[in-house]
Scaffold this active site. Structure first.
Site, mmCIF file in Angstrom:
data_model
loop_
_atom_site.group_PDB
_atom_site.id
_atom_site.type_symbol
_atom_site.label_atom_id
_atom_site.label_comp_id
_atom_site.label_asym_id
_atom_site.label_seq_id
_atom_site.Cartn_x
_atom_site.Cartn_y
_atom_site.Cartn_z
ATOM 1 C CB SER A 8 6.867 32.102 59.045
ATOM 2 O OG SER A 8 7.010 32.482 57.684
ATOM 3 C CG HIS A 33 7.342 36.191 60.836
ATOM 4 N ND1 HIS A 33 8.063 37.177 61.482
ATOM 5 C CD2 HIS A 33 8.113 35.769 59.811
ATOM 6 C CE1 HIS A 33 9.218 37.342 60.872
ATOM 7 N NE2 HIS A 33 9.280 36.503 59.844
ATOM 8 C CG ASP A 35 9.009 35.449 56.328
ATOM 9 O OD1 ASP A 35 9.785 36.182 56.961
ATOM 10 O OD2 ASP A 35 8.567 34.364 56.763
ATOM 11 C CG MET A 37 11.375 36.554 50.865
ATOM 12 S SD MET A 37 11.690 34.792 50.690
ATOM 13 C CE MET A 37 11.584 34.270 52.395
ATOM 14 C CG HIS A 66 11.433 39.311 58.132
ATOM 15 N ND1 HIS A 66 11.910 38.010 58.253
ATOM 16 C CD2 HIS A 66 12.517 40.085 57.908
ATOM 17 C CE1 HIS A 66 13.217 38.014 58.108
ATOM 18 N NE2 HIS A 66 13.621 39.258 57.888
ATOM 19 C CG MET A 68 13.922 38.984 54.381
ATOM 20 S SD MET A 68 13.538 37.229 54.483
ATOM 21 C CE MET A 68 11.779 37.354 54.757
ATOM 22 C CG MET A 137 17.667 36.904 59.399
ATOM 23 S SD MET A 137 15.944 36.357 59.286
ATOM 24 C CE MET A 137 16.086 34.746 58.521
ATOM 25 N N GLY A 142 15.586 33.913 52.969
ATOM 26 C CA GLY A 142 15.188 33.635 51.591
ATOM 27 C C GLY A 142 14.299 32.424 51.433
ATOM 28 N N GLY A 144 12.017 29.093 53.565
ATOM 29 C CA GLY A 144 11.601 28.355 54.742
ATOM 30 C C GLY A 144 12.273 26.986 54.742
ATOM 31 N N GLY A 145 12.218 26.331 55.870
ATOM 32 C CA GLY A 145 12.659 24.937 55.939
ATOM 33 C C GLY A 145 14.157 24.710 55.932
ATOM 34 C CG ASP A 175 12.510 34.478 60.810
ATOM 35 O OD1 ASP A 175 12.078 33.346 60.583
ATOM 36 O OD2 ASP A 175 12.278 35.458 60.068
ATOM 37 N N GLY A 176 14.084 31.290 61.768
ATOM 38 C CA GLY A 176 14.764 30.350 60.887
ATOM 39 C C GLY A 176 15.140 29.067 61.599
ATOM 40 N N GLY A 197 7.980 28.543 60.772
ATOM 41 C CA GLY A 197 7.213 28.370 59.553
ATOM 42 C C GLY A 197 6.942 26.912 59.267
ATOM 43 C CB SER A 198 8.924 24.338 57.478
ATOM 44 O OG SER A 198 10.102 24.551 58.196
HETATM 45 C C1 DX5 Z 1 13.315 32.990 56.084
HETATM 46 C C2 DX5 Z 1 12.125 33.675 56.691
HETATM 47 C C3 DX5 Z 1 11.501 32.909 57.781
HETATM 48 C C4 DX5 Z 1 10.964 31.567 57.366
HETATM 49 C C5 DX5 Z 1 11.205 30.641 58.516
HETATM 50 O O1 DX5 Z 1 13.958 33.811 55.202
HETATM 51 O O2 DX5 Z 1 12.467 34.949 57.212
HETATM 52 O O3 DX5 Z 1 10.510 33.646 58.491
HETATM 53 O O4 DX5 Z 1 9.605 31.577 57.047
HETATM 54 O O5 DX5 Z 1 10.902 29.379 58.087
HETATM 55 P P1 DX5 Z 1 11.298 28.091 58.911
HETATM 56 O O6 DX5 Z 1 10.675 28.244 60.260
HETATM 57 O O7 DX5 Z 1 10.712 27.005 58.092
HETATM 58 O O8 DX5 Z 1 12.799 28.070 58.979
HETATM 59 ZN ZN ZN Z 2 10.931 35.984 58.596
#
Ligand code: DX5
Ligand code: ZN
Length: 218
Positions: A8, A33, A35, A37, A66, A68, A137, A142, A144-145, A175-176, A197-198
């Site tokens: 991500s 990926h 994101d 928002m 993705h 959101m 999810m 909303g 990362g991390g 994801d997440g 992501g993180s």
């Molecule tokens: C969260 C996003 C994810 C996010 C995941 O709302 O949809 O794609 O980037 O981040 P990590 O892997 O850090 O949880």
């Molecule tokens: Zn995502």
């Protein structure tokens, strides 16, 4: 099938996007990926069309976008024009989900639907045969991390049953909060695509972390 890994870019260094895009190009990752928002459907604002286009100019792997965002129908054409290969909308954000999926397909993209942690898998029964991917999810969307919500395992198992029973060919994406601590179990439960992501971008060696997520030595 061997599972796919989709880093991500939400956790990339936005001041070095080309560098981080090339890192993903040269890694074992399968997809990007992205994101999106809007500060309405989710409490955070990430990035929009110009950034998707900018990443797309350098990316040599598919863009898994993705959304959101509230009422995503307003932007399906725009994300197609920005270079999305796969467009995922949230079930909770679509009043006419079937129409949204049809529109994504008519634009020539793969179509995904995402479920928030509170939305049950059986809500997919009437749409599962129409979609190419379901994104489960495993955090509240909303940010990362965040910490992984273990209930996602049961949802993945139920979703796999639903896919088999219905004859759908949808992929299961999670994801997440994905890390090497839960990735093997997620794939065993039925996940086909791991988003991280993180865990990737905050690691000391992102390409090695992607490789670990891809190889999943137990
Ligand atoms: C969260 C996003 C994810 C996010 C995941 O709302 O949809 O794609 O980037 O981040 P990590 O892997 O850090 O949880
Ligand atoms: Zn995502």
């Amino acid at each position: 099938m061997k599972h796919l890994v989709a880093p991500s870019m939400l956790s990339a260094d936005f001041a070095n996007l080309q560098r981080d895009t090339e890192m993903v190009n040269n890694s074992d990752a399968d997809w990007f990926h992205l994101d999106i928002m809007d500060g309405m459907f989710v409490p955070n604002i990430s990035f929009g069309l110009p950034v998707v286009k900018a990443i797309g100019r350098h990316a040599r792997k598919p863009l898994d976008v993705h959304l959101m965002i509230e009422d995503p129908d307003r932007y399906l054409d725009d994300f197609h024009n920005a270079g999305a290969d796969l467009l995922t909308v949230h079930m909770e954000a679509c009043r006419h989900l079937h129409r949204s999926i049809q529109k994504i397909h008519s634009l020539g993209m793969k179509a995904g639907v995402s479920l928030n942690p509170h939305t049950p898998v059986n809500a997919l029964e009437a749409i599962i045969r129409e979609v190419d991917l379901v994104l489960i999810m495993s955090v509240n969307p909303g940010f990362g991390g965040q910490q992984f919500i273990p209930q996602a395992f049961e949802k993945i198992r139920r979703l796999q049953q639903l896919i088999r029973k219905s004859g759908s060919s949808a992929l299961i994406e999670v994801d997440g909060g994905v890390t090497t601590a839960n990735a093997s179990d997620l794939v065993d439960a039925g996940a086909n695509v791991l988003v991280a992501g993180s865990f990737v971008f905050k690691s000391d060696d992102p390409p090695a972390t992607i490789q670990n997520l891809k190889q999943l030595k137990k």
